[in-house]
Design a protein around this motif. Structure first.
Motif, mmCIF file in Angstrom:
data_model
loop_
_atom_site.group_PDB
_atom_site.id
_atom_site.type_symbol
_atom_site.label_atom_id
_atom_site.label_comp_id
_atom_site.label_asym_id
_atom_site.label_seq_id
_atom_site.Cartn_x
_atom_site.Cartn_y
_atom_site.Cartn_z
ATOM 1 N N ILE A 318 3.104 -33.627 4.694
ATOM 2 C CA ILE A 318 2.636 -32.489 3.756
ATOM 3 C C ILE A 318 3.884 -31.575 4.091
ATOM 4 C CG2 ILE A 318 0.515 -33.318 3.865
ATOM 5 C CD1 ILE A 318 -0.040 -30.717 5.356
ATOM 6 N N LEU A 319 4.205 -30.683 3.249
ATOM 7 C CA LEU A 319 5.249 -29.581 3.074
ATOM 8 C C LEU A 319 4.898 -28.227 2.891
ATOM 9 C CD1 LEU A 319 7.635 -31.094 1.065
ATOM 10 C CD2 LEU A 319 7.624 -31.252 2.959
ATOM 11 N N GLN A 320 5.104 -27.126 3.368
ATOM 12 C CA GLN A 320 4.964 -26.037 3.770
ATOM 13 C C GLN A 320 5.953 -24.826 3.444
ATOM 14 O OE1 GLN A 320 2.488 -25.117 7.486
ATOM 15 N NE2 GLN A 320 1.132 -26.227 7.331
ATOM 16 N N VAL A 321 5.470 -24.038 3.002
ATOM 17 C CA VAL A 321 6.638 -23.127 2.286
ATOM 18 C C VAL A 321 6.062 -21.898 2.752
ATOM 19 C CG1 VAL A 321 8.025 -22.591 -0.001
ATOM 20 C CG2 VAL A 321 7.308 -24.818 0.132
ATOM 21 N N GLY A 322 7.258 -21.107 3.790
ATOM 22 C CA GLY A 322 6.849 -19.947 4.483
ATOM 23 C C GLY A 322 7.619 -18.991 3.200
ATOM 24 N N ARG A 323 7.595 -17.621 3.831
ATOM 25 C CA ARG A 323 7.640 -16.880 3.159
ATOM 26 C C ARG A 323 9.276 -16.893 2.976
ATOM 27 N NH1 ARG A 323 11.351 -13.061 6.210
ATOM 28 N NH2 ARG A 323 10.570 -12.869 8.091
ATOM 29 N N SER A 324 9.698 -17.431 3.646
ATOM 30 C CA SER A 324 11.578 -17.244 3.616
ATOM 31 C C SER A 324 12.052 -17.927 2.682
ATOM 32 C CB SER A 324 12.214 -17.082 4.515
ATOM 33 O OG SER A 324 12.060 -18.443 4.973
ATOM 34 N N GLY A 325 11.244 -19.309 2.166
ATOM 35 C CA GLY A 325 11.111 -20.282 1.055
ATOM 36 C C GLY A 325 11.556 -21.731 1.838
ATOM 37 N N VAL A 326 11.939 -21.193 3.340
ATOM 38 C CA VAL A 326 11.909 -22.230 4.543
ATOM 39 C C VAL A 326 10.758 -24.048 4.206
ATOM 40 C CG1 VAL A 326 12.111 -23.495 6.823
ATOM 41 C CG2 VAL A 326 13.247 -21.138 5.949
ATOM 42 N N VAL A 327 11.394 -24.202 3.662
ATOM 43 C CA VAL A 327 10.249 -25.711 2.854
ATOM 44 C C VAL A 327 10.118 -26.319 5.264
ATOM 45 C CG1 VAL A 327 9.076 -28.372 2.655
ATOM 46 C CG2 VAL A 327 10.257 -26.295 1.159
ATOM 47 N N THR A 328 8.837 -26.892 5.853
ATOM 48 C CA THR A 328 8.915 -27.213 6.752
ATOM 49 C C THR A 328 7.789 -27.935 6.362
ATOM 50 O OG1 THR A 328 8.941 -25.019 8.310
ATOM 51 C CG2 THR A 328 8.011 -27.079 9.286
ATOM 52 N N PRO A 329 8.441 -29.646 7.544
ATOM 53 C CA PRO A 329 7.446 -30.376 7.981
ATOM 54 C C PRO A 329 5.798 -31.078 8.382
ATOM 55 C CG PRO A 329 9.332 -31.116 8.350
ATOM 56 C CD PRO A 329 9.571 -29.757 7.898
ATOM 57 N N VAL A 330 4.857 -31.108 8.017
ATOM 58 C CA VAL A 330 3.948 -31.501 9.149
ATOM 59 C C VAL A 330 3.010 -32.370 9.104
ATOM 60 C CG1 VAL A 330 1.867 -30.539 9.557
ATOM 61 C CG2 VAL A 330 3.696 -28.708 8.428
ATOM 62 N N ALA A 331 3.456 -33.505 10.181
ATOM 63 C CA ALA A 331 2.725 -34.556 10.408
ATOM 64 C C ALA A 331 1.261 -34.477 10.321
ATOM 65 C CB ALA A 331 2.656 -34.887 11.494
ATOM 66 N N ILE A 332 0.441 -34.985 8.879
ATOM 67 C CA ILE A 332 -1.508 -35.257 9.108
ATOM 68 C C ILE A 332 -1.658 -36.645 10.173
ATOM 69 C CG2 ILE A 332 -3.200 -35.470 7.796
ATOM 70 C CD1 ILE A 332 -1.760 -33.032 7.814
ATOM 71 N N ILE A 428 2.956 -9.897 2.593
ATOM 72 C CA ILE A 428 2.336 -9.529 3.423
ATOM 73 C C ILE A 428 3.650 -8.398 4.361
ATOM 74 C CG2 ILE A 428 2.014 -10.260 5.817
ATOM 75 C CD1 ILE A 428 -0.027 -12.439 3.533
ATOM 76 N N TYR A 429 3.889 -9.379 4.029
ATOM 77 C CA TYR A 429 5.834 -8.863 5.194
ATOM 78 C C TYR A 429 6.701 -7.348 4.534
ATOM 79 C CZ TYR A 429 10.260 -9.260 7.694
ATOM 80 O OH TYR A 429 12.007 -9.431 8.253
ATOM 81 N N PHE A 430 6.483 -7.572 3.075
ATOM 82 C CA PHE A 430 7.448 -6.535 2.421
ATOM 83 C C PHE A 430 6.278 -5.295 2.486
ATOM 84 C CE2 PHE A 430 7.115 -3.977 -1.160
ATOM 85 C CZ PHE A 430 8.787 -3.630 -1.498
ATOM 86 N N ALA A 431 4.751 -5.628 2.608
ATOM 87 C CA ALA A 431 5.171 -4.556 2.945
ATOM 88 C C ALA A 431 4.418 -4.262 5.014
ATOM 89 C CB ALA A 431 2.775 -5.004 2.912
ATOM 90 N N SER A 432 4.548 -5.343 5.027
ATOM 91 C CA SER A 432 4.689 -4.518 6.981
ATOM 92 C C SER A 432 5.074 -3.976 7.724
ATOM 93 C CB SER A 432 5.278 -6.436 7.459
ATOM 94 O OG SER A 432 5.695 -6.245 7.753
ATOM 95 N N LYS A 433 5.041 -3.149 8.914
ATOM 96 C CA LYS A 433 5.154 -2.537 9.075
ATOM 97 C C LYS A 433 6.834 -2.091 9.495
ATOM 98 C CE LYS A 433 4.150 0.551 13.232
ATOM 99 N NZ LYS A 433 3.434 0.185 15.180
ATOM 100 N N PRO A 434 7.245 -3.138 9.948
ATOM 101 C CA PRO A 434 8.853 -2.855 10.167
ATOM 102 C C PRO A 434 9.798 -3.237 9.311
ATOM 103 C CG PRO A 434 7.563 -5.190 11.873
ATOM 104 C CD PRO A 434 7.526 -4.409 10.306
ATOM 105 N N CYS A 435 9.048 -3.254 7.964
ATOM 106 C CA CYS A 435 9.394 -2.986 6.572
ATOM 107 C C CYS A 435 9.345 -1.925 5.666
ATOM 108 C CB CYS A 435 8.971 -5.109 5.492
ATOM 109 S SG CYS A 435 9.691 -6.209 6.655
ATOM 110 N N SER A 501 12.988 -6.253 4.342
ATOM 111 C CA SER A 501 11.950 -6.004 3.407
ATOM 112 C C SER A 501 11.825 -7.167 2.349
ATOM 113 C CB SER A 501 10.970 -4.967 2.504
ATOM 114 O OG SER A 501 11.799 -4.463 1.931
ATOM 115 N N LEU A 502 12.752 -7.693 2.464
ATOM 116 C CA LEU A 502 13.210 -8.644 1.248
ATOM 117 C C LEU A 502 13.557 -10.097 1.907
ATOM 118 C CD1 LEU A 502 16.784 -7.581 -0.469
ATOM 119 C CD2 LEU A 502 14.593 -7.609 -1.728
ATOM 120 N N GLY A 503 13.433 -10.450 2.870
ATOM 121 C CA GLY A 503 12.272 -11.567 3.423
ATOM 122 C C GLY A 503 13.500 -12.188 3.973
ATOM 123 N N ILE A 504 14.973 -11.915 3.936
ATOM 124 C CA ILE A 504 15.934 -13.014 3.834
ATOM 125 C C ILE A 504 16.036 -14.113 4.874
ATOM 126 C CG2 ILE A 504 18.585 -13.018 3.601
ATOM 127 C CD1 ILE A 504 18.291 -10.314 2.233
#
Length: 653
Positions: A318-332, A428-435, A501-504
């Protein structure tokens, strides 16, 4: 029953409990125990002033706490250095023999549970404290009194700290999870989590129902006069505590290795989970002379058991999409029990990994789980293939929004900021403490707003109104006004926070500050060679900024108009000091927050970075310094304590 008979009955019940819960050797039946217990209970109900503190009735959980207060350990609880193989053990022994060659070693199991410190005064259990940060933990005395393998009173009258691990036996773990499944509750991931969760229940009745077991492994503050640790532990067991399934005194590497191999071989047969063996210098005087490093005792080490490998079947990817858009494959994978944990997923790292290992759907694979590390596929059993295996096709479109993926070779990325998978995590990242540090906009609130259809992008946050929020379940006026005020307060933030905050992808706090100081709002028009010319910005980082701006330029400009981030002020050049133009890493707990210390060092012209490398000039460490400190020592990087750092600053004036 009179008072004397009551006292004898309590003594007999405690003897029954000791043989049942500590010795695992019952000397009576449940029927006899229960009958006598209820006779004692009846006497106590009619003679409250006679109730003995050591009575087994005093173990029953009947208190619901508002929360746990903090308490200090009398002496620090230390963490142990780890070794993972015979070479690591030999290196530790060589290092230890340099401190004292005339020593032996005491070996005992390393239990996989929750650490606990018991304080006894005048023979009575007065406090039970979780490990916490090693100096201060949570006071959970009422809960701990429900654990029947912990004596409420002991024969030793001087003040003493007895340390150990609270565990849940494997069969009890299965029973608890079965009951939770039937009642529709989430099951515990493993016995360690179950033990820790059971210890910290606000309702002590729940703790009492879990059949926790305390296994001592040492002492803290004490007045004992034993010369050998092995003698000291035998004394602790004699006070009514449970013995380990295996322990031994060894003279050298060969004997230690033999005990380790025996323990590893038998680990599956033990009632509790083990994750290694602890080795301690047996001579207490030598322990005192050897002392401690910043984070570990020099006289002890944890010899970890090998990671556990199991064969299973890869069912799908399956594929997971993170906040920065990186698509990660995960084995089930087919659910597989590995050392008490049912594994259903394994990391595949990236798409090149799938190709390199020729991983196919329906393949038999070996998965490895080591400690808390996410399980991973380490080998494909190609010789087991039956012809129904399916090659995996590299995806070209985002599995969530369908937009075309950016193919960087190793990484695939969705660049659409409005992609549903990215929206929640990016906000969530946009609103986080370092952002932007937007108070009241945590993950649950973001999810609630998104699921209600109120926000579909970061921009929608600033269209929220009191009327919109009050129309949602769970949003009362005070909470809604506070959130709106927090959003208003985010305006006029420092420009580096806006970039961060942009999450680049590849652009964190340090790079955001660098880009902000160099370009300010002009970063969206900066050329690649201009960015690469900045200290610490490489080609991959510059490419990532360019790609992000190309896809999201309109959104960036709208956000900039709304937030009006402050253009960076030209910082006055710091006067000469030991940290000016130096690369600095912070690690461990200090007297101020790391953010405050970081700001102070940056005012001095230092560049505070997150990872240690050969280019690092200083690592400044506090209590419980971690792997960064270890890496710095191995690379020969200068390490300064917080006090040494402040002394250097004061010398400059």
């Amino acid at each position: 029953m009179n008072l004397e008979q009551y006292k004898k009955a309590v003594e007999l019940l405690n003897l029954y409990s000791y043989h049942y819960y500590v010795q695992d050797n019952p000397i009576t039946t449940d029927e006899v125990y229960d009958k006598l217990y209820h006779e004692v209970l009846e006497y106590e109900e009619n003679h409250e002033d006679d109730i003995l503190k050591e009575s087994p009735t005093q173990r029953v959980g009947d208190v619901i706490s508002d929360g746990f207060s903090k308490a200090s350990h009398l002496s620090r609880m230390w963490s142990l250095e780890d070794v993972f193989d015979a070479d690591g053990l030999q290196k530790w022994l060589t290092k230890t023999y340099k401190l004292d060659s005339n020593i032996s070693f005491y070996c005992e199991p390393k239990y996989d549970g929750a650490s606990l410190n018991l304080i006894y005064e005048n023979g009575e259990l007065t406090q039970a404290i979780t490990r916490g940060d090693g100096e201060v933990g949570e006071l959970i005395t009422q809960n701990v009194k429900t654990i029947r393998s912990i004596p409420l009173t002991i024969a030793h009258k001087d003040k003493i700290e007895i340390r150990g691990e609270v565990v849940i036996y494997k069969d009890e773990f299965e029973r608890i999870n079965e009951a939770r499944l039937k009642s529709g509750e989430a099951v515990f991931a493993n016995p360690r989590n179950a033990a820790a969760g059971s210890l910290r229940q606000l309702d002590s009745k729940i703790t009492a129902s879990r059949n926790l077991v305390f296994l001592p492994y040492g002492v803290g503050e004490n007045s004992l006069e034993h010369k050998l640790l092995s003698q000291r532990m035998e004394y602790i067991y004699s006070l009514g505590f449970k013995k380990p399934p295996l322990s031994a005194t060894c003279r050298d590497f060969d004997e230690i290795e033999a005990v380790y191999q025996e323990m590893n071989k038998k680990r599956e047969s033990y009632a509790m989970m083990l994750d290694g063996m602890v080795i301690k210098v047996n001579e207490i005087a030598a322990q005192i002379d050897m002392g401690y490093t910043v984070k570990n005792p020099r006289f002890s080490v944890a010899y970890k058991f090998p990671a556990v490998e199991k064969i299973t079947t890869l069912k799908e990817i399956i594929l997971q999409v993170g906040r920065s858009g990186v698509v990660t494959p995960v084995a089930i994978v087919k659910p597989t029990n590995i050392d008490g944990v049912v594994v259903e997923r394994a990391t595949l790292h990236n798409f090149d990994e799938i190709q390199r290992k020729d991983i196919r759907i329906n393949d038999k694979v070996i998965i490895l789980r080591s400690g808390d590390v996410i399980p991973k596929i380490i080998k494909v059993l190609t010789h087991e293939r039956k012809g129904n295996e399916v090659e995996y096709e590299r995806p070209k479109n985002c599995p969530v929004c369908g937009s075309e993926l950016l193919d960087e070779g190793v990484l695939l990325k969705c660049q659409n900021l409005k992609c549903e998978a990215r929206v929640i995590n990016s906000i969530i990242y946009f609103a986080s403490k370092p952002c932007l540090n937007i108070d009241g906009l945590g993950s649950k609130i973001v999810e609630a707003l998104f699921n209600a259809g109120v926000i579909q992008s970061v921009l929608d946050l600033f269209d929220l109104t009191l009327e919109k929020l009050l129309a949602l379940d769970g949003f009362k006026e005070k909470k809604s006004r506070n959130l709106l005020n927090s959003l208003q307060n985010a305006k006029g933030c420092d420009y580096w926070r806006f970039i961060n905050s942009l999450g680049i992808e590849h652009i964190g706090e340090v790079a955001s500050k660098t880009l902000s100081e160099r370009f300010g709002s002009g970063f969206i028009d900066a050329a690649k060679d201009e960015m690469v010319a900045c200290d610490g910005v490489g080609e991959e980082m510059a490419e990532s900024v360019l790609e992000f701006v190309r896809v999201n330029r309109e959104t960036i400009l709208k956000l900039q108009t709304i937030l009006k981030p402050l253009e960076p002020k030209k910082r006055e050049e710091a006067k000469e000091n030991p940290f000016k133009a130096k690369s600095v890493v912070l690690t461990g707990s200090m007297s101020q927050s790391r953010d405050e210390i970081k700001e102070m060092l940056e005012e001095l012209g230092a560049k505070v970075v997150s990872s240690v490398s050969k280019k690092t000039d200083f690592v400044i460490y506090g209590e419980d310094a971690g792997s960064k400190y270890d890496k710095a020592m191995s690379l020969g990087v200068a390490c300064l304590s917080e006090k040494e750092m402040r002394d250097k600053i004061e010398q400059v004036g």
